[in-house]
Design a protein around this motif. Structure first.
Motif, PDB file in Angstrom:
ATOM      1  N   ALA A 136      67.173  66.395  35.125  1.00  0.00           N
ATOM      2  CA  ALA A 136      66.776  67.795  35.307  1.00  0.00           C
ATOM      3  C   ALA A 136      66.101  68.037  36.647  1.00  0.00           C
ATOM      4  CB  ALA A 136      65.850  68.228  34.165  1.00  0.00           C
ATOM      5  N   SER A 137      65.371  67.037  37.161  1.00  0.00           N
ATOM      6  CA  SER A 137      64.629  67.191  38.411  1.00  0.00           C
ATOM      7  C   SER A 137      64.493  65.820  39.067  1.00  0.00           C
ATOM      8  CB  SER A 137      63.245  67.789  38.147  1.00  0.00           C
ATOM      9  OG  SER A 137      62.499  67.910  39.341  1.00  0.00           O
ATOM     10  N   ASP A 138      63.881  65.795  40.247  1.00  0.00           N
ATOM     11  CA  ASP A 138      63.610  64.498  40.882  1.00  0.00           C
ATOM     12  C   ASP A 138      62.225  63.971  40.516  1.00  0.00           C
ATOM     13  OD1 ASP A 138      62.345  66.487  42.318  1.00  0.00           O
ATOM     14  OD2 ASP A 138      62.880  65.710  44.292  1.00  0.00           O
ATOM     15  N   HIS A 139      61.419  64.773  39.819  1.00  0.00           N
ATOM     16  CA  HIS A 139      60.117  64.348  39.305  1.00  0.00           C
ATOM     17  C   HIS A 139      60.155  64.316  37.780  1.00  0.00           C
ATOM     18  CE1 HIS A 139      57.232  64.954  42.815  1.00  0.00           C
ATOM     19  NE2 HIS A 139      58.382  65.405  43.298  1.00  0.00           N
ATOM     20  N   PHE A 140      59.451  63.344  37.199  1.00  0.00           N
ATOM     21  CA  PHE A 140      59.140  63.406  35.776  1.00  0.00           C
ATOM     22  C   PHE A 140      57.886  64.261  35.608  1.00  0.00           C
ATOM     23  CE2 PHE A 140      61.275  59.120  35.694  1.00  0.00           C
ATOM     24  CZ  PHE A 140      62.338  59.515  34.917  1.00  0.00           C
ATOM     25  N   PRO A 141      57.812  65.038  34.533  1.00  0.00           N
ATOM     26  CA  PRO A 141      56.571  65.806  34.303  1.00  0.00           C
ATOM     27  C   PRO A 141      55.454  64.925  33.783  1.00  0.00           C
ATOM     28  CG  PRO A 141      58.134  66.187  32.524  1.00  0.00           C
ATOM     29  CD  PRO A 141      58.839  65.323  33.533  1.00  0.00           C
ATOM     30  N   ILE A 142      54.246  65.389  33.966  1.00  0.00           N
ATOM     31  CA  ILE A 142      53.073  64.693  33.426  1.00  0.00           C
ATOM     32  C   ILE A 142      52.351  65.630  32.463  1.00  0.00           C
ATOM     33  CG2 ILE A 142      51.669  65.289  35.444  1.00  0.00           C
ATOM     34  CD1 ILE A 142      50.218  62.567  34.998  1.00  0.00           C
ATOM     35  N   LEU A 143      52.035  65.119  31.277  1.00  0.00           N
ATOM     36  CA  LEU A 143      51.463  65.916  30.189  1.00  0.00           C
ATOM     37  C   LEU A 143      50.057  65.437  29.860  1.00  0.00           C
ATOM     38  CD1 LEU A 143      51.931  68.048  27.855  1.00  0.00           C
ATOM     39  CD2 LEU A 143      52.714  66.093  26.476  1.00  0.00           C
ATOM     40  N   LEU A 164      50.713  50.986  45.902  1.00  0.00           N
ATOM     41  CA  LEU A 164      51.488  50.595  47.075  1.00  0.00           C
ATOM     42  C   LEU A 164      52.778  51.395  47.193  1.00  0.00           C
ATOM     43  CD1 LEU A 164      51.098  46.712  46.779  1.00  0.00           C
ATOM     44  CD2 LEU A 164      49.723  48.298  48.156  1.00  0.00           C
ATOM     45  N   LEU A 165      53.179  51.628  48.428  1.00  0.00           N
ATOM     46  CA  LEU A 165      54.447  52.284  48.724  1.00  0.00           C
ATOM     47  C   LEU A 165      55.428  51.230  49.210  1.00  0.00           C
ATOM     48  CD1 LEU A 165      56.160  54.865  49.221  1.00  0.00           C
ATOM     49  CD2 LEU A 165      55.189  54.917  51.529  1.00  0.00           C
ATOM     50  N   ASN A 166      56.529  51.104  48.488  1.00  0.00           N
ATOM     51  CA  ASN A 166      57.590  50.194  48.914  1.00  0.00           C
ATOM     52  C   ASN A 166      58.470  50.937  49.919  1.00  0.00           C
ATOM     53  OD1 ASN A 166      59.768  48.483  49.240  1.00  0.00           O
ATOM     54  ND2 ASN A 166      59.908  47.945  47.070  1.00  0.00           N
ATOM     55  N   TRP A 208      65.609  58.915  39.488  1.00  0.00           N
ATOM     56  CA  TRP A 208      66.722  57.960  39.449  1.00  0.00           C
ATOM     57  C   TRP A 208      66.296  56.547  39.827  1.00  0.00           C
ATOM     58  CZ3 TRP A 208      66.533  62.324  42.538  1.00  0.00           C
ATOM     59  CH2 TRP A 208      66.192  62.127  43.869  1.00  0.00           C
ATOM     60  N   ASP A 209      65.114  56.411  40.423  1.00  0.00           N
ATOM     61  CA  ASP A 209      64.598  55.083  40.786  1.00  0.00           C
ATOM     62  C   ASP A 209      63.075  55.177  40.895  1.00  0.00           C
ATOM     63  OD1 ASP A 209      64.301  52.478  41.609  1.00  0.00           O
ATOM     64  OD2 ASP A 209      64.891  52.863  43.696  1.00  0.00           O
ATOM     65  N   PRO A 210      62.366  55.351  39.801  1.00  0.00           N
ATOM     66  CA  PRO A 210      60.917  55.621  39.867  1.00  0.00           C
ATOM     67  C   PRO A 210      60.159  54.463  40.510  1.00  0.00           C
ATOM     68  CG  PRO A 210      61.800  56.090  37.669  1.00  0.00           C
ATOM     69  CD  PRO A 210      62.865  55.357  38.415  1.00  0.00           C
ATOM     70  N   HIS A 211      59.404  54.783  41.567  1.00  0.00           N
ATOM     71  CA  HIS A 211      58.626  53.726  42.214  1.00  0.00           C
ATOM     72  C   HIS A 211      57.344  54.249  42.842  1.00  0.00           C
ATOM     73  CE1 HIS A 211      61.279  55.234  45.498  1.00  0.00           C
ATOM     74  NE2 HIS A 211      60.197  55.054  46.246  1.00  0.00           N
ATOM     75  N   ILE A 212      56.974  55.500  42.550  1.00  0.00           N
ATOM     76  CA  ILE A 212      55.773  56.051  43.160  1.00  0.00           C
ATOM     77  C   ILE A 212      55.173  57.117  42.246  1.00  0.00           C
ATOM     78  CG2 ILE A 212      57.051  57.816  44.444  1.00  0.00           C
ATOM     79  CD1 ILE A 212      55.131  57.328  46.777  1.00  0.00           C
ATOM     80  N   ARG A 213      53.856  57.205  42.250  1.00  0.00           N
ATOM     81  CA  ARG A 213      53.148  58.205  41.439  1.00  0.00           C
ATOM     82  C   ARG A 213      52.643  59.300  42.373  1.00  0.00           C
ATOM     83  NH1 ARG A 213      47.644  58.566  38.449  1.00  0.00           N
ATOM     84  NH2 ARG A 213      46.913  56.980  39.904  1.00  0.00           N
ATOM     85  N   LEU A 214      53.245  60.484  42.262  1.00  0.00           N
ATOM     86  CA  LEU A 214      52.864  61.613  43.116  1.00  0.00           C
ATOM     87  C   LEU A 214      52.186  62.731  42.345  1.00  0.00           C
ATOM     88  CD1 LEU A 214      56.075  62.010  45.332  1.00  0.00           C
ATOM     89  CD2 LEU A 214      54.016  60.670  45.814  1.00  0.00           C
ATOM     90  N   ASP A 215      52.293  62.717  41.012  1.00  0.00           N
ATOM     91  CA  ASP A 215      51.841  63.830  40.182  1.00  0.00           C
ATOM     92  C   ASP A 215      50.599  63.416  39.388  1.00  0.00           C
ATOM     93  OD1 ASP A 215      54.407  65.780  40.368  1.00  0.00           O
ATOM     94  OD2 ASP A 215      55.033  63.688  40.309  1.00  0.00           O
ATOM     95  N   TYR A 216      49.587  64.279  39.412  1.00  0.00           N
ATOM     96  CA  TYR A 216      48.269  63.898  38.900  1.00  0.00           C
ATOM     97  C   TYR A 216      47.647  65.018  38.068  1.00  0.00           C
ATOM     98  CZ  TYR A 216      48.379  60.303  42.596  1.00  0.00           C
ATOM     99  OH  TYR A 216      48.716  59.253  43.416  1.00  0.00           O
TER     100      TYR A 216
END
Length: 249
Positions: A236-243, A149-151, A202-210
């Motif tokens: 460092a960025s507005d996205h967290f990396p995914i490993l 869901l998108l808030n 700064w306020d994680p609420h959505i998953r954009l990286d796959y």
């Protein structure tokens, strides 16, 4: 052998944050990093050096770039038909796996979701000859997976009109297209319940990286995690990396 793949959107080219970005990358200890918003080659080169990576690639104005600890046998930017965007193909020396990096169009609306669907459809057509072999697709898809869901109250004010123009609800289709095409959502298969939010830091609420692998090779995926630990990753960025960790031959 375990291959450690990292996808990281470095935001607006990363200029001025090279050391911070490199610190986040070093903590993840990846073998290969697919970068998004890596529009300035000289910045990518500095990040690669600071992260102790042996190889790098980027093009002016192109979102996708890479840095690698391992030797690259082949890399190529491919145009996406009907779009100004490209996708990035990488083959590592001595490995059977083929890596495809992508960065789909942004903004949450039905109009832009249809654009992402067109981009992804063209991309999948472009790699059709490789789809029976072991490969990975990863990057910033700029969309939500089925059931997530998108808030809208957390969206910046400038983006809320796009939701209003979409009738208050976006019909998310892009990730379902990946699933229908026979791919496994790497994070979700490892973490069926965890949110896995990657944006914004700064306020994680959505998953954009796959990270996606063909379902036929899903057993080769050994781990998949959002690297959101520490102050550096948050600034460092507005996205967290995914490993992701994959077993390769």
């Amino acid at each position: 052998m375990i291959l450690r793949l990292l996808s990281y959107n470095i935001r607006y080219g990363g200029a001025g944050r090279e050391e911070q970005l490199a610190a986040v990358i070093r903590e993840c200890e990846p073998d290969l990093v697919i970068l998004q918003e890596a529009t300035q080659p000289h910045v990518v080169e500095r990040i690669a050096k600071a992260a102790a990576m042996n190889a790098w690639g980027a093009r002016p104005g192109q979102s996708l770039g890479f840095i690698s600890r391992l030797e690259i046998a082949h890399h190529q930017w491919h145009p996406i038909r009907g779009s100004r965007r490209t996708f990035l193909e990488i083959i590592l020396s001595g490995m059977e796996v083929r890596v495809f990096g992508l960065h789909l169009s942004a903004i949450h609306s039905n109009w832009t979701e249809r654009r992402r669907v067109r981009e992804l459809r063209a991309l999948l057509a472009g790699i059709k000859q490789h789809q029976e072999g072991f490969h990975v697709l990863l990057g910033d898809f700029n969309t939500l997976a089925p059931g997530e869901l998108l808030n809208t109250r957390l969206l910046p004010l400038r983006l809320r009109p796009f939701i209003w123009l979409s009738g208050g609800k976006v019909r998310w289709q892009t990730i379902q297209m990946m699933l229908d095409a026979g791919y496994t959502d790497g994070y979700r298969v490892i973490h069926p319940v965890d949110k896995g939010f990657t944006f914004p830091t700064w306020d994680p609420h959505i998953r954009l990286d796959y990270v996606f692998v063909p379902a036929l090779f899903a057993d080769r995926l050994k781990a998949c995690q959002v690297r959101n630990e520490g102050h550096t990753a948050a600034s460092a960025s507005d996205h967290f990396p995914i490993l992701a960790e994959l077993e390769v031959g």
